[in-house]
Design a protein around this motif. Structure first.
Motif, short mmCIF file in Angstrom:
data_model
loop_
_atom_site.label_atom_id
_atom_site.label_comp_id
_atom_site.label_asym_id
_atom_site.label_seq_id
_atom_site.Cartn_x
_atom_site.Cartn_y
_atom_site.Cartn_z
N GLY A 122 -7.64 10.42 5.42
CA GLY A 122 -6.67 9.37 4.98
C GLY A 122 -5.31 10.03 4.55
N PHE A 123 -5.08 11.32 4.96
CA PHE A 123 -4.15 12.07 4.70
C PHE A 123 -3.10 11.83 5.75
CE2 PHE A 123 -6.95 14.57 2.25
CZ PHE A 123 -6.64 14.39 0.72
N SER A 124 -1.68 11.92 5.44
CA SER A 124 -0.53 11.99 6.55
C SER A 124 -0.17 13.26 7.02
CB SER A 124 0.80 11.33 6.00
OG SER A 124 1.60 11.47 7.00
N SER A 143 4.16 17.07 0.57
CA SER A 143 3.43 17.47 -0.90
C SER A 143 2.65 18.35 -0.80
CB SER A 143 3.09 15.96 -1.08
OG SER A 143 3.57 15.17 -1.07
N CYS A 144 2.14 18.91 0.57
CA CYS A 144 1.26 20.32 0.44
C CYS A 144 1.40 20.74 1.54
CB CYS A 144 -0.28 19.49 0.45
SG CYS A 144 -1.60 20.58 0.72
N LEU A 145 1.39 22.20 1.61
CA LEU A 145 1.56 22.90 2.76
C LEU A 145 0.36 23.81 3.20
CD1 LEU A 145 3.20 24.65 4.72
CD2 LEU A 145 4.13 26.00 3.01
N MET A 157 0.84 -1.28 0.03
CA MET A 157 0.08 0.14 0.02
C MET A 157 0.88 1.34 0.09
SD MET A 157 -2.85 0.97 2.72
CE MET A 157 -4.27 1.55 2.11
N PRO A 158 0.63 2.19 -0.83
CA PRO A 158 1.58 3.50 -1.11
C PRO A 158 1.45 4.16 0.24
CG PRO A 158 -0.22 3.41 -2.70
CD PRO A 158 -0.13 2.13 -2.13
N LYS A 159 2.34 5.00 0.65
CA LYS A 159 2.28 5.77 1.69
C LYS A 159 1.53 7.07 1.54
CE LYS A 159 5.66 7.91 5.20
NZ LYS A 159 6.86 8.11 5.22
N ALA A 160 0.62 7.49 2.22
CA ALA A 160 -0.02 8.80 2.07
C ALA A 160 0.88 10.02 1.87
CB ALA A 160 -1.08 8.88 3.12
N PRO A 161 0.46 10.92 1.14
CA PRO A 161 1.26 12.12 0.97
C PRO A 161 1.37 13.10 2.51
CG PRO A 161 -0.42 12.09 -0.79
CD PRO A 161 -0.97 10.96 0.17
N LEU A 162 2.31 13.45 2.61
CA LEU A 162 2.43 14.40 3.83
C LEU A 162 2.22 15.70 3.57
CD1 LEU A 162 3.40 14.45 6.79
CD2 LEU A 162 5.69 15.08 5.89
N VAL A 163 1.16 16.20 4.31
CA VAL A 163 0.60 17.44 4.36
C VAL A 163 1.33 18.18 5.72
CG1 VAL A 163 -1.20 19.08 4.48
CG2 VAL A 163 -1.71 16.86 3.43
N ALA A 164 2.04 19.28 5.51
CA ALA A 164 2.47 20.11 6.62
C ALA A 164 1.55 21.07 6.96
CB ALA A 164 3.92 20.70 6.30
N ILE A 165 1.26 21.34 8.27
CA ILE A 165 0.27 22.32 8.79
C ILE A 165 1.12 23.20 9.42
CG2 ILE A 165 -1.64 22.90 10.21
CD1 ILE A 165 -2.18 19.72 9.74
N VAL A 166 1.24 24.42 9.38
CA VAL A 166 2.12 25.62 10.04
C VAL A 166 1.06 26.82 10.56
CG1 VAL A 166 3.99 27.18 9.85
CG2 VAL A 166 4.09 24.99 8.46
N ASP A 167 0.92 26.62 11.79
CA ASP A 167 0.03 27.72 12.35
C ASP A 167 0.60 27.92 13.84
OD1 ASP A 167 -2.23 29.13 13.61
OD2 ASP A 167 -3.24 28.63 11.90
N ASP A 168 0.47 29.28 14.15
CA ASP A 168 0.99 29.29 15.64
C ASP A 168 -0.03 29.41 16.73
OD1 ASP A 168 -0.64 31.52 14.57
OD2 ASP A 168 0.66 33.18 15.92
N CYS A 169 -1.27 28.75 16.27
CA CYS A 169 -2.16 28.42 17.05
C CYS A 169 -2.12 26.87 17.23
CB CYS A 169 -3.56 28.91 16.85
SG CYS A 169 -5.04 28.41 17.71
N GLU A 170 -2.05 26.33 18.21
CA GLU A 170 -2.05 24.82 18.56
C GLU A 170 -3.27 24.18 18.22
OE1 GLU A 170 -0.91 21.53 21.82
OE2 GLU A 170 -1.01 23.63 22.41
N SER A 171 -4.39 24.59 18.73
CA SER A 171 -5.77 24.21 18.52
C SER A 171 -6.18 24.15 17.09
CB SER A 171 -7.08 24.77 19.20
OG SER A 171 -7.10 26.30 18.97
N ILE A 172 -5.71 25.11 16.31
CA ILE A 172 -5.95 25.15 14.62
C ILE A 172 -5.24 24.03 14.14
CG2 ILE A 172 -5.48 26.38 12.57
CD1 ILE A 172 -7.92 27.63 13.96
#
Length: 128
Positions: A28-30, A50-52, A1-16
């Motif tokens: 289903g994303f990583s 793969s996505c920011l 099974m292929p590995k899910a693409p990695l999405v980076a989440i950059v936000d200074d708010c921890e809850s977001i």
């Protein structure tokens, strides 16, 4: 099974960061979270992204500045910008710079997921 693409989440708010990560993983994303642009840029995982998804207003470097830095460094990552303080001039700048989406918080989960899918499609095809 292929590995899910990695999405980076950059936000200074921890809850977001955590809420967005949970949403992406349930679809289903990583996902990996970063408290600011510097932590992403110093991360060993940067080359796997793969996505920011980045907040527009953060200390030291805005989401748009982060995107522009990546492009200037020959590491363009399809980017989604989000903000709680929408501004038409900034939105126009972001779209002109080729960000995938510019979302106003709060946004619908399905809208964010559609943007992520579009960003990953763009990444897979090497841009538009």
């Amino acid at each position: 099974m292929p590995k899910a693409p990695l999405v980076a989440i950059v936000d200074d708010c921890e809850s977001i960061r955590e809420t967005t990560k949970d949403l992406l993983e349930s679809a289903g994303f990583s996902a990996a979270v970063f408290a600011g642009a510097t932590s992403l840029l110093k991360s060993k995982r940067l080359n796997q992204v793969s996505c920011l998804i980045a907040d527009m207003r953060m200390p030291k470097m805005t989401g748009l500045e982060l995107y522009q830095h990546l492009v200037a460094s020959y590491r363009p990552i399809p980017t989604i910008l989000m903000t709680a303080y929408p501004d038409e001039r900034t939105r126009a700048q972001a779209i002109k710079a080729n960000v995938i989406c510019y979302l106003t918080k709060p946004f619908a989960a399905d809208h964010l997921l559609a943007c992520v899918r579009r960003a990953l499609q763009s990444h897979d095809t090497g841009g538009e």
